[in-house]
Enzyme design. Structure first.
Site, short mmCIF file in Angstrom:
data_model
loop_
_atom_site.label_atom_id
_atom_site.label_comp_id
_atom_site.label_asym_id
_atom_site.label_seq_id
_atom_site.Cartn_x
_atom_site.Cartn_y
_atom_site.Cartn_z
N HIS A 160 3.28 14.36 -26.24
CA HIS A 160 2.40 14.48 -27.37
C HIS A 160 2.78 15.40 -28.01
O HIS A 160 2.78 16.79 -27.64
CB HIS A 160 0.87 14.51 -26.70
CG HIS A 160 0.39 13.26 -26.47
ND1 HIS A 160 -0.95 13.00 -25.67
CD2 HIS A 160 0.75 11.91 -26.22
CE1 HIS A 160 -1.07 11.71 -25.28
NE2 HIS A 160 -0.04 11.26 -25.66
N ARG A 425 2.99 2.69 -19.99
CA ARG A 425 1.68 2.75 -20.68
C ARG A 425 1.82 1.88 -21.98
O ARG A 425 3.08 1.96 -22.71
CB ARG A 425 1.31 4.04 -21.38
CG ARG A 425 -0.15 3.95 -21.95
CD ARG A 425 -0.76 5.38 -22.21
NE ARG A 425 -0.41 5.96 -23.36
CZ ARG A 425 -1.04 6.39 -24.33
NH1 ARG A 425 -2.39 6.61 -24.40
NH2 ARG A 425 -0.39 7.18 -25.43
N GLU A 546 -11.29 4.77 -23.55
CA GLU A 546 -11.03 5.95 -24.54
C GLU A 546 -11.96 6.19 -25.56
O GLU A 546 -12.68 7.41 -26.20
CB GLU A 546 -9.71 5.85 -25.40
CG GLU A 546 -8.48 5.70 -24.65
CD GLU A 546 -7.34 5.41 -25.23
OE1 GLU A 546 -6.56 6.36 -25.99
OE2 GLU A 546 -6.95 4.29 -25.30
N ASP A 586 -9.41 10.60 -27.75
CA ASP A 586 -9.89 9.65 -28.55
C ASP A 586 -11.33 9.57 -28.74
O ASP A 586 -12.02 9.21 -29.69
CB ASP A 586 -9.37 8.23 -28.49
CG ASP A 586 -8.09 8.08 -28.96
OD1 ASP A 586 -7.93 7.78 -30.23
OD2 ASP A 586 -7.00 8.20 -28.02
N ARG A 624 -6.35 14.87 -20.89
CA ARG A 624 -6.84 15.97 -21.53
C ARG A 624 -5.82 16.62 -22.28
O ARG A 624 -4.56 16.44 -22.20
CB ARG A 624 -7.14 17.16 -20.64
CG ARG A 624 -8.43 16.82 -19.66
CD ARG A 624 -8.63 17.70 -18.58
NE ARG A 624 -9.27 19.01 -19.27
CZ ARG A 624 -8.86 20.14 -18.88
NH1 ARG A 624 -7.80 20.67 -18.32
NH2 ARG A 624 -9.60 21.14 -19.32
N ARG A 758 -4.34 8.97 -34.90
CA ARG A 758 -4.40 9.64 -33.88
C ARG A 758 -4.87 10.77 -33.59
O ARG A 758 -5.18 11.54 -34.21
CB ARG A 758 -2.69 9.57 -33.12
CG ARG A 758 -2.36 8.31 -33.02
CD ARG A 758 -0.86 8.46 -32.24
NE ARG A 758 -0.16 7.24 -32.30
CZ ARG A 758 -0.34 6.11 -31.50
NH1 ARG A 758 -1.16 6.31 -30.81
NH2 ARG A 758 0.25 5.24 -31.74
#
Length: 927
Positions: A160, A425, A546, A586, A624, A758
């Site tokens: 990320h 994923r 989420e 999210d 997290r 996002r």
């Protein structure tokens, strides 16, 4: 000046006000600041140096009083036509933030070591403290052993994109950190001290002359390589050492070593959700790169081990197994004829080298002594190392087995031939489209996407139960379906090649029903990863919930799944463990900080009940981020704050963005963070009553507060006309979208809608403008509204909740930290970027009022006079870095004005990106 950091006693509390224990930190910051100042003067000249100092002084004045004259002077200094000056101002304050972070990390190490030397009771968050607490409650050694037998603790590295530094700058910063540590641990004579300082000067100069930013966007392969660096920095060596320390603390014998319950995971190269660049080819490359990293490490350690174990058979005895292992070695050197350990290790080295070649095509630098067959699996390598270990122990050399060999044996058991379990994923919407296409191909008119949930479940169960394949080589599928099937086939091939631990989890983003899970099982069946005749499945299928709505329904969804006989059977084949992932980012963007936290807590409780009802263990995977707005905060406290029964010896947790570097680029800091995860899991599992629940009064209070906070947050973010425009103009979101942070697009679809954005850039943008909105908005007005009816007694309730309920205490503690990092005066400067004056005033005044209300009620509940009053070390850290962080915000505002007025030249754009880097470094957990 930078070389006299801190400049005066107004920059930092006077020495009398600062405990002596912080003196070494202040000395390190002064030293690094002086060296940076000298580097700046030497490289850029006196004029630039003086401008940087003037900017710093003006920033201090503005920070303390929002002084109008200071603001005007800052604008004049930072809006000068000489662009080179601007660039050097940015670089100066950015590098100071990075260097201050290194000094703080070293000080934390220093204080931890000092505490360990003098304290009668181990420090909180250490394994020693956890073990002592468990033993004090009467937990038996067998119960403790049973905990480790069934435990699983897994940090999962993700790509990320909130780490804005390059690998090169991280490497240079590590060099500086090592030199600081050397000053701490060595009694230096003057010549050594001078040599150390000269080395620091060289390192800082090299850092200054190294570009901060990437000129091109990272590819997924680059992200994989960056992630692997942390195995070199920390994981490959510190994980085995942690196990050794734990075994020694428990008094475990060599024959009863602990199982490897602490393992690493990764999403880098397996996370396809919204990232079209993660393909089957990339997946294969990721695993090969991981494997190559592990095997090269084993080869290096075996080389060193061969040097160490020079034992001569004329002087020591060996076991027959060791003798046979030595005889099988291709090492026929007469010089080692009587050195059986060396010959055995040479043989092992040759086999590992052959394994690296067979698996990954690796050509090793140190050529083996001869040809050897590759290992079929890591367990075979572990067995050979065990033969060496047992021979040493049986023949009076047990001490030699406790060094490098012990750590290597543990590394092989933890990392295998794959290094880390790579998760797959993908978004549930993609699975739906793929399954619909497959079903429509074999039975036209099925119209799967038009079915309701019950009909979908029925259709999926029918297909899952049969061995009939859906895929036909004669059919040409859509690009999306073809790509998904290729990834799944690559995963199946990977398991066969590297072992089933290489890919063991499939995470479903945006899961909202039982059909989302069944779709993945059906797809796994198509590549042989699920076998209907035996109900065996080779990966855990992990729904990720989420949104607020999905969190509220997740307990019922898992209950429905487990009630399906076929699903319960396949879970049974996976050890009767159901893993569920919860999305912090999210859910926060969807419902705000307070509601997200509360719905996550309730979701965990509902999941515990659903799994318990069906005789299944729950393993939670916590998604997290680094910032509080994405579930960040200290991991130790976060785990202790989990609901009763939600940990149960097992937890997976993402480590994301800049937090990976902050936690794991320094091996000692990394070891401490890993230890905190283990300690918290031990304490939460063994010291918490699994049936305990908070008083109904507390639950009712949280329900009332959450409802009000949710309304306040949704009303602002999703229902206020013009808020999207305000967000895009008052933050750096547009510039972040174009920054070369990572391989994945910032939005799920081309759009300026907040709903499509996002969570990472959403939170990152609010951090940059110092408002930190996702970490607090809605709390203040919610509390005020709730208190309006019975203020005195309800405030007493909130204070009890803070003192007695770890969940509520952690919630407020994190909010305390994020508000301390916010700055409403600086946020107002960003608000001035909004071109619609009426919109600007309306929304910013609303934000300012809620910000102040939230601080007021937070201090009242926590019974503090100021933010972070209960955490003076963090308070000093934040306060002392503001004079060096704030200028970057002021520069950023001026650059944004220039850029949005039409200055799109490369220097302006790159200077904006440099400020983003510096502010992120100063805040540390911003994304």
């Amino acid at each position: 000046m930078l070389e006299r950091v801190p400049h005066t006693d107004t920059d930092m509390p006077a020495a009398a006000d600062v405990p002596d224990k912080d003196l070494p930190l202040r000395d390190d910051i002064r030293l690094l600041g002086r060296i940076l100042g000298e580097t700046l003067r030497g490289q850029e000249g006196d004029d630039i140096y003086e401008i940087v100092e003037r900017v710093r002084r003006c920033s201090i004045r503005f920070h303390r009083s929002a002084d109008t004259a200071a603001r005007q002077e800052l604008e004049s200094l930072l809006n000068r036509p000489d662009r080179k000056e601007t660039t050097q101002v940015i670089r100066s304050f950015t590098y100071f933030s990075h260097l201050a972070n290194l000094a703080e990390d070293q000080h934390h190490i220093r204080r931890t070591r000092a505490h360990a030397m003098v304290a009668a009771v181990p420090r909180e968050g250490t394994i020693a403290r956890a073990i002592a607490a468990v033993r004090a409650t009467g937990v038996s050694p067998s119960a403790l052993r049973a905990f480790f037998e069934r435990a699983l603790i897994c940090p999962v590295l993700t790509a990320h994109p909130t780490e804005v530094r390059r690998r090169s700058t991280l490497d240079h910063e590590r060099e500086i950190a090592l030199l600081l540590a050397e000053r701490d641990r060595t009694v230096m004579i003057p010549e050594e001290k001078a040599a150390n300082e000269e080395a620091l000067r060289r390192a800082v100069l090299t850092l200054w002359q190294t570009a901060l930013l990437r000129r091109t966007r990272l590819a997924v392969i680059d992200e994989i390589a960056n992630g692997l660096a942390y195995y070199d920095y920390t994981f490959l060596r510190e994980l085995p050492r942690l196990y050794a320390t734990l075994e020694d603390q428990l008094g475990e014998t060599a024959s009863a070593s602990l199982p490897s319950f602490l393992r690493m995971g990764s999403w880098i190269g397996g996370d396809r959700d919204g990232n079209p660049y993660v393909t089957a080819e990339v997946l294969c490359q990721a695993i090969a790169m991981q494997s190559d990293h592990a095997l090269r490490f084993y080869l290096d350690e075996l080389h060193e081990l061969g040097h160490e174990l020079s034992l001569n058979a004329l002087l020591v005895n060996t076991t027959s197994a060791l003798g046979e292992l030595a005889e099988r070695s291709p090492d026929r050197s007469p010089h080692r004829a009587h050195e059986p350990y060396r010959r055995a290790i040479s043989g092992i080295y040759a086999r590992v080298a052959a394994t690296a070649g067979a698996l990954n095509g690796t050509h090793v630098l140190r050529t083996p002594v001869g040809e050897a067959s590759p290992y079929g699996k890591a367990a075979e390598l572990a067995a050979d190392l065990t033969i060496i270990h047992e021979s040493l122990v049986a023949n009076g050399s047990a001490m030699l087995a406790r060094g490098r060999l012990r750590n290597l044996r543990r590394a092989v058991d933890v990392f295998g031939f794959h290094l880390a379990a790579l998760d797959l994923r993908q978004n549930a919407d993609v699975h739906e489209r793929v399954v619909a296409e497959l079903l429509e191909t074999i039975a036209p008119g099925t119209n799967y996407r038009g079915l309701g949930e019950d009909d979908r479940v029925a259709a999926l169960l029918t297909e899952i139960a049969t061995a009939r394949p859906l895929i036909s080589p004669a059919v040409t599928y859509s690009d999306e379906t073809g790509a998904e099937l290729a990834v799944l086939q690559a995963a199946a091939d990977t398991q066969r090649r590297y072992g089933k631990s290489a890919i063991s989890n499939y995470v479903i983003s945006k899961a909202s029903g039982a059909s989302d899970v069944l779709e993945v099982i059906l797809l796994l069946k198509e590549v042989g990863l699920y076998r209907p005749h035996s109900h065996e499945i080779d990966v855990d299928v992990v729904p990720l919930f989420e949104t607020i709505d999905d969190l509220r329904r997740c307990g019922a969804i898992v209950e429905r799944l487990l009630a399906l006989p076929i699903y319960r059977q396949l879970v049974g084949h996976r050890g009767a463990v159901q893993e569920v992932m919860l999305g912090y980012s999210d859910s926060n963007k969807d419902g705000g900080y307070l509601t997200s936290g509360w719905e996550l807590w309730k979701a965990e409780t509902a999941l515990v009940e659903a799994c318990h009802h069906h005789g299944v263990r729950l393993r939670l995977f916590h998604g997290r981020g680094g910032s509080v707005g994405r579930g960040g905060g200290p991991s130790y406290q976060a785990i202790l704050a989990q609901p009763a029964g939600a940990v149960d010896g097992a937890i997976r947790i993402t480590e994301q963005g800049e937090v990976i570097a902050a936690k794991y680029s320094n091996p000692e800091v990394g070891r401490r963070n890993l230890e905190a995860l283990v300690a918290a899991t031990i304490e939460t599992t063994l010291l918490t009553d699994a049936s305990a629940s908070p008083p109904t009064e507390y639950v009712a209070a949280m329900e009332a507060l959450s409802e009000r906070a949710y309304r306040a947050y949704r009303d602002l973010v999703y229902e206020t006309p013009g808020f999207e425009r305000y967000f895009w103009e008052a933050t750096v979101i547009g510039e972040i979208v174009n920054l070369n942070l990572g391989s994945r697009p910032a939005s799920r679809r081309p759009s300026r809608r907040i709903a499509d954005l996002r969570a990472i850039p959403w939170v990152f943008s609010w951090s940059q403008c110092r408002l930190m909105l996702p970490g607090w908005y809605g709390f203040g007005s919610a509390v005020r509204a709730w208190l309006a009816e019975h203020s005195t007694e309800r405030m007493a309730t909130l204070r009890r909740m803070y003192r007695e309920w770890p969940f509520f205490a952690a919630l407020l503690s994190n909010m305390d930290m994020v508000l301390a990092k916010s700055d409403i005066a600086i946020a107002e400067r960003y608000a001035d970027l909004v071109t619609d004056a009426a919109l600007r005033v309306t929304i910013f005044e609303r934000l300012r009022a809620e910000w102040q209300t939230t601080i007021d009620v937070l201090l009242e509940i926590m019974e503090q006079n100021s933010l972070l009053e209960s955490n003076p070390l963090l308070s000093r850290s934040i306060r002392n870095r503001f004079p060096y962080l704030d200028p970057l915000n002021h520069v950023q505002v001026e650059l944004l004005k220039r850029h949005r007025a039409g200055a799109s030249d490369d220097r302006t754009v790159r200077d904006i990106h440099r400020t983003i880097n510096g502010i992120a470094a100063g805040l540390r957990n911003s994304g």
